[in-house]
Design an enzyme around this catalytic site. Sequence first.
Site, mmCIF file in Angstrom:
data_model
loop_
_atom_site.group_PDB
_atom_site.id
_atom_site.type_symbol
_atom_site.label_atom_id
_atom_site.label_comp_id
_atom_site.label_asym_id
_atom_site.label_seq_id
_atom_site.Cartn_x
_atom_site.Cartn_y
_atom_site.Cartn_z
ATOM 1 N N PRO A 167 15.311 -3.515 117.990
ATOM 2 C CG PRO A 167 14.684 -1.702 119.316
ATOM 3 C CD PRO A 167 14.324 -3.118 119.001
ATOM 4 C CB VAL A 168 20.750 -3.308 115.949
ATOM 5 C CG1 VAL A 168 22.212 -3.699 115.978
ATOM 6 C CG2 VAL A 168 20.006 -4.129 114.919
ATOM 7 C CB ALA A 175 18.801 -1.460 121.809
ATOM 8 C CG LEU A 232 15.524 -4.263 123.557
ATOM 9 C CD1 LEU A 232 14.465 -3.583 122.706
ATOM 10 C CD2 LEU A 232 14.995 -4.433 124.984
ATOM 11 C CB SER A 236 18.860 -7.570 118.184
ATOM 12 O OG SER A 236 19.419 -7.704 116.936
ATOM 13 C CB SER A 237 23.280 -10.538 118.399
ATOM 14 O OG SER A 237 23.453 -10.556 119.783
ATOM 15 C CB ALA A 238 20.621 -14.085 121.548
ATOM 16 C CG ASP A 275 21.009 -11.732 125.578
ATOM 17 O OD1 ASP A 275 20.660 -11.602 126.759
ATOM 18 O OD2 ASP A 275 21.388 -10.781 124.873
HETATM 19 O O1 PMV Z 1 22.886 -8.427 125.388
HETATM 20 P P1 PMV Z 1 22.666 -7.336 126.383
HETATM 21 O O2 PMV Z 1 23.279 -6.060 126.008
HETATM 22 O O3 PMV Z 1 21.255 -7.249 126.769
HETATM 23 O O4 PMV Z 1 23.446 -7.749 127.729
HETATM 24 C C1 PMV Z 1 23.393 -9.020 128.212
HETATM 25 C C2 PMV Z 1 23.397 -9.031 129.679
HETATM 26 C C3 PMV Z 1 24.746 -9.022 130.384
HETATM 27 O O5 PMV Z 1 24.472 -9.546 131.677
HETATM 28 C C4 PMV Z 1 25.279 -7.613 130.519
HETATM 29 C C5 PMV Z 1 25.798 -9.896 129.700
HETATM 30 C C6 PMV Z 1 25.523 -11.386 129.763
HETATM 31 O O6 PMV Z 1 26.132 -12.118 128.967
HETATM 32 O O7 PMV Z 1 24.736 -11.847 130.594
#
Ligand code: PMV
Length: 326
Positions: free
Chosen positions: A107-108, A110, A112, A114-116, A158
């Site tokens: 899921p985008v 969200a 989880l 996704s982008s990384a 991520d």
């Molecule tokens: O990518 P997300 O939405 O799962 O958030 C990453 C976790 C944060 O600690 C909020 C940001 C970070 O860069 O570590």
Amino acid sequence: MGVIASAPAKIILFGEHFVVYGEPAIVTAIDKRAHVTAELRKDKRIYIRSPDLKASGYFSQKNHFQAEQGGQEARPKLEPIKIAVQKILALSKEENGVNIDVQSNIPVAAGLGSSAAVAAATGTAVSQLLGIEISKEDVFRIAYEAERFVHGTPSGIDPAISTHGGVLLFCKDKGFTPLNVKEDIPLVVGDTGIERSTGEMVSGVRQRRERYPSIVNPIIKSGGKVALRAAKALETGDLNALGELMNINHAMLSAIGVSNEFLDRLVYSARKAGALGAKLTGAGGGGCMVALSPPDKLKQVVDAIKLEGGVAFVARKTNEGVRIEG
Ligand code: PMV
């Protein structure tokens, strides 16, 4: 002939947000993956298609963008993927153009990762396509650069997990330690379906910290201690302690202002259905929560989250980081 690479989604089990301020956090890779196919083009353009992001289009060598699907909004959505492609193209002696096709069941926006995952898979697929050898550390750096476009000050958690997989104790600027988790950790993810910007959530925490430093800083420090204690519980398979620590972590995230009513409802419904612990995961403000469930209560926890209006699924940890698909 194209090359396909894939990378896993992640769940932050402990320490999101606190990790941005240098505290340790725990993250696990899960059995949902982004798949990226890279092919050479005859011209020098970069074409990217991502049905999940409802966006596709062409980047010229001079960085002009022409949307095919998704209009004006397509460019910022595809930009991190293009950054990953360009980092690899820059390592090649020849000038190449590539087609990138993204297929993902993560899921985008969200929480989880996704982008990384897409960025790590893209860097790996393009390097293999061009016959350029890169290390896991290089993949991490490329995915980190892409992540920087998504939000300015990422901790790197991520990109690290989508590159390496497994369960990691992660510390910004210090790197990570893989945790030796022998037990199954039965997790249920509940998705609110509310997309949110990680950048905005991170900046909200920064503002609250600036307004109330003597209150917020100790919470951040204490969040790091929760993660360190949880690392022990994970390695000894103490699921009861893990659940309790997840509940404590959720309360801390609420205190710094990143939970909301929907997330809280999903968290409490999971606990009521028998979960040993539950917390929001990722940036908060929407996105997902995660519950640790005894194996025989998984169905009840899934059903309780669904009844409360969330989309629920069972997630299993995976040791597989980014990889070329055979
Ligand atoms: O990518 P997300 O939405 O799962 O958030 C990453 C976790 C944060 O600690 C909020 C940001 C970070 O860069 O570590």
